[in-house]
Design a protein around this motif. Structure first.
Motif, short mmCIF file in Angstrom:
data_model
loop_
_atom_site.label_atom_id
_atom_site.label_comp_id
_atom_site.label_asym_id
_atom_site.label_seq_id
_atom_site.Cartn_x
_atom_site.Cartn_y
_atom_site.Cartn_z
N ARG C 66 0.84 -1.21 0.00
CA ARG C 66 0.00 0.00 0.00
C ARG C 66 0.87 1.26 0.00
O ARG C 66 0.52 2.27 -0.60
CB ARG C 66 -0.94 -0.01 1.21
N SER C 69 2.33 1.64 -3.48
CA SER C 69 1.34 2.06 -4.48
C SER C 69 0.69 3.38 -4.09
O SER C 69 -0.31 3.78 -4.66
CB SER C 69 0.28 0.97 -4.66
N THR C 70 1.24 4.06 -3.08
CA THR C 70 0.87 5.42 -2.62
C THR C 70 -0.52 5.51 -2.01
O THR C 70 -1.04 6.60 -1.84
CB THR C 70 0.98 6.48 -3.77
N VAL C 71 -1.10 4.37 -1.66
CA VAL C 71 -2.40 4.42 -1.00
C VAL C 71 -2.22 4.78 0.48
O VAL C 71 -3.08 5.40 1.09
CB VAL C 71 -3.13 3.07 -1.17
N LEU C 72 -1.09 4.38 1.05
CA LEU C 72 -0.77 4.76 2.43
C LEU C 72 0.51 5.59 2.41
O LEU C 72 1.40 5.35 1.59
CB LEU C 72 -0.51 3.51 3.27
N ARG C 93 1.16 6.20 -9.40
CA ARG C 93 -0.09 5.48 -9.66
C ARG C 93 -0.28 5.19 -11.15
O ARG C 93 -0.90 4.21 -11.52
CB ARG C 93 -1.29 6.30 -9.13
N VAL C 98 -2.37 -2.59 -9.37
CA VAL C 98 -2.45 -3.28 -8.08
C VAL C 98 -3.72 -4.11 -7.99
O VAL C 98 -4.80 -3.65 -8.36
CB VAL C 98 -2.45 -2.25 -6.91
#
Lengths: 270, 184, 336
Positions: C66, C69-72, C93, C98
């Motif tokens: 995460r 993948s820059t979600v967190l 992104r 993902v």
């Protein structure tokens, strides 16, 4: 795989606004799934029952015709507002709970665009509720010439309230730990904002009461509609009453969109 | 259905207006020197309005005695002379009681009253003033208010509207669900 | 820090420029309250690799993916994905695809609708997006479910749809977080075949997070084992097994009347051995050290037996698998 298929898909930044893409999909999800139409069916059923009672029941027919129009306007604004706030309150926390938020956050779309797209879908429920109320407003008010002003006023004041409630829902859903919390909180906020309008007139006296009523966008907007419909005021006569709803809508939407960057997979984290 | 509450309402409104007067009369007879008079006058004695309209009038309270008066209470009464008309004064005005803190001898004060015409029919409005419990009550003359005929919703053809609109939405919903089922 | 490079079975990526490593992290750290989920992770992964990201439950695999993948957001450290620094999350992104762990799917949308939406969110024009959706559905074997509601798909189909979605932006790095979780053996096989094919045909770097070790042994070139947020093993399969020093077991079969002599000979050469426990009178079990290549230690044991004139009827080596190394480096840790 051939070279052709390995080539990057044709992308262009200017092709489509991401919020428009989101809005289109959200509108499809809402209306083509039948969810939107199901709540519209409930709305028209409620309006039909009210109208039938107004027209045929002696006790309700006691209402003067303009008051009957006002009642229909109030029902429309209340139902439309409720639907808008519930859909907006589900926008992020619902996706989070259904596990579909992560894939949206993985796209390069600004989080603000995600919220705008979802807000547009929520607003569409208000427009649906308003459109379906038109035949009732016309029928009930056709002899007293209130239809035009009632429809225009309802559209104006109701749209401001719906925008305000969209902002409330989006703000709450962005930071809610669970969807249940988001829905409950938004619903109680709606009730809280609606309550001052139901207070006895005595309660509105004194600086505290007056301030409360002046600051409550619901009270102001409903008072505007009352004067428009019952007292046969013109559309522009009480426009200052719509200043509070307009400012409230602009303020909360700005806040919701300004904080959109903090929208994360895990609330209070990120 | 409407007769009983209407009559009760009339009775209540009439009693509300008459009881203080009767009580005041009794009190005046018992007290040693009757309290000096307070006079109440309305700025109009007749008015007409349509249903739902708001009207406004003023009452002038004058201290006709040589003593300063404090704690005066003015109350607006609304009643009808038609036994078939139901009047609930609460519906007509949210503020039917006003207070005058102090009134010097010979001085006057003006009180404004706002009412909304809720029911059509012949109505009588008047303002009464008293200064203390069991004290004398002064009343104004009547304001004869005539509220024009009430426009009520015509119930003709209502079924067409209340049935066809939801039916239309239901048809749209059905078509949507059928279309959706094809994708299963 | 180990440099992980593409191994066998990899086809170099397509036509896109490939400069720098696919993944690079420095001191990557993330905590949830007092619990450190990912702790100072250092990684360098070259392009075109299928990397197995292993670890027990709660090891920090999902948090790491995460963050990458820059979600967190990370609490500390830095990273680059496909050459893009972590300070530019939007570009990252655009470069990654993902399949999130336990991904949810919009049940009311059709497969085509969902893929088209995501392609459009990546800036693909509507018409092109629809064509892309059709092509990807074909790639994952769902062409006949194009107009089906996602609600009607089996779990395996949904995972394949999720993989198709991860490819809508033609990514350079694909993260697959537990793609076979909850699938039956047939579904697992289909997904793994798909991952292998994607890696080969799209020429992308694949990071496969899993705790099913067989999957990693089947399709991965390299492996990183995480435990309690830290990298505890990193390298090719053979390197990881060797570094984990996982002991191996040799099974020796000799004539029954030669077993005692065989045991004596092995003991004299300091090879731990004991009689086989399966009732076969000629069986001998011997333990081979994990830090020596199995062929060397086996040869040494066999040589001393042959020199002593013990006839050898059969010999096999067991253990030394990734699972042994995994258990050794994680010491059986995990949430569950």
């Amino acid at each position: 795989m051939s070279e052709a298929t390995r080539t990057r898909p044709a992308t262009t930044a200017a092709a489509e606004s991401p919020w428009l893409v989101m809005a289109e999909q959200e509108l499809r999800d809402l209306w083509l799934s039948g969810r939107g139409l199901a709540v519209m069916l409930a709305h028209t059923t409620l309006l039909s029952i009210t109208t039938y009672l107004i027209a045929t029941n002696q006790e309700l027919n006691f209402l003067e015709q303009r008051e009957a129009v006002a009642l229909t306007v109030q029902v429309t604004v209340a139902v439309g507002g409720l639907l808008v706030v519930l859909v907006a309150a589900d926008a992020v926390s619902g996706e989070r709970e259904r596990g579909t938020l992560e894939t949206l956050l993985l796209t390069p779309v600004p989080r603000r665009s995600l919220l705008i797209g979802k807000g547009v879908a929520a607003m569409s429920l208000w427009f649906g509720a308003f459109l379906l109320a038109l035949p009732y407003l016309w029928w009930i008010g056709r002899d007293v010439g209130t239809f035009g002003s009632a429809a225009a006023g309802t559209f104006l004041a109701g749209t401001l309230l719906a925008l305000f409630l969209t902002g409330v829902g989006l703000l709450v859903t962005t930071f809610s730990q669970s969807n249940g919390l988001s829905l409950a909180l938004s619903f109680f906020l709606l009730l809280g904002l609606y309550a001052p309008h139901q207070l006895p007139a005595e309660a509105s006296r004194g600086w505290a009461g007056e301030t409360l009523l002046k600051l409550d966008p619901f009270t102001s907007a409903l008072l505007y509609l009352e004067r428009l419909v019952i007292n046969a005021h013109t559309l522009t006569q009480d426009l200052p009453l719509l200043v509070v709803p307009a400012l409230a809508a602009a303020g909360i939407l700005t806040l919701a969109l300004a904080l959109a960057g903090r929208l994360s997979l895990l609330p209070r984290s990120g | 259905m409407r007769t009983l509450p209407a009559r009760l309402g009339l009775l209540a409104a009439t009693l509300a207006a008459l009881l203080p007067l009767g009580f005041a009369g009794g009190a005046a007879a018992q007290s040693e020197p009757a309290a000096p008079a307070v006079e109440v006058r309305l700025d109009q004695d007749a008015a007409t309005a349509g249903p739902g309209e708001r009207i406004s009038f003023e009452s002038t309270v004058t201290n006709a005695s040589e003593l300063a008066r404090t704690g005066l209470v003015a109350h607006l009464s609304i009643l009808t002379t038609d036994p078939d008309v139901y009047v609930d004064p609460e519906d007509w005005s949210a503020q039917r009681t006003q207070y005058v803190d102090e009134l010097a001898p010979g001085a006057s004060t003006t009180l404004t009253w706002d009412v909304q015409a809720v029911t059509s029919g012949p109505l009588v409005l008047f303002v009464s003033v008293t200064g203390e419990a069991a004290g004398p009550v002064a009343s104004s003359g009547p304001l004869d208010l005539t509220v024009g005929g009430q426009r009520e919703v015509d119930s003709g053809q209502v079924l067409g509207l209340v049935l066809w609109t939801p039916a239309g939405v239901l048809a749209l919903l059905g078509a949507t669900l059928v279309r959706r089922r094809r994708h299963r | 820090m180990d440099v992980i490079t593409g191994g066998t079975g990899q086809v170099a990526g397509g036509t896109r420029p490939q400069t720098g490593p696919a993944l690079e992290t420095h001191g990557l750290t993330r905590s949830y309250g007092a619990r450190v989920a990912v702790d100072s992770v250092e990684l360098l992964v070259e392009r075109g690799v299928v990397l197995g990201l292993l670890g027990p439950n709660g090891a920090g695999k999902t948090t790491l993916i995460r963050m990458l993948s820059t979600v967190l957001r990370c609490d500390a450290g830095s990273f680059r994905v496909a050459g893009v620094a972590h300070t530019d999350p939007v570009r990252i992104r655009r470069a990654v695809g993902v399949l999130p762990e336990s991904a949810g799917y919009p049940r009311g949308q059709t497969c085509e609708e969902w893929l088209t939406l995501h392609a459009r969110l990546f800036g693909v024009r509507r018409r092109d997006a629809r064509a892309l959706a059709a092509r990807l559905l074909g790639e994952v074997g769902l062409e006949d479910r194009r107009r089906s509601l996602i609600a009607g798909l089996s779990r395996g189909m949904r995972q394949r749809l999720g993989i198709a979605r991860a490819l809508v932006n033609d990514p350079e790095v694909v993260f697959l977080d537990e793609p076979t979780l909850g699938l039956d053996p047939f579904g697992q096989r289909q997904v793994l075949d798909l991952v292998t094919r994607i890696a080969r045909e799209h020429g992308v770097t694949v990071v496969l997070s899993t705790h099913v070790l067989d999957e990693v042994e089947q399709i991965c070139d390299r492996v990183v084992i995480l435990n309690r947020g830290r990298v505890v093993a990193d390298g090719t399969m053979a390197e990881v097994v060797r570094r984990a020093a996982a002991p191996r077991e040799g099974r020796l079969e000799v004539p029954a009347d030669h077993r005692a002599r065989a045991l004596d000979t092995l003991a004299a050469h300091h090879v731990p051995a004991e009689p086989g426990a399966n009732g076969h009178l000629g069986m001998v079990r011997l333990e081979l050290p994990g830090d020596v290549a199995p062929e060397d230690s086996s040869a040494a044991a066999l040589r001393c037996l042959l020199d002593a004139g013990v006839p050898v009827l059969g010999f096999s080596v067991e253990g030394g698998r990734l699972s042994d190394a995994f258990l050794r480096v994680t010491r059986g840790d995990g949430d569950e």
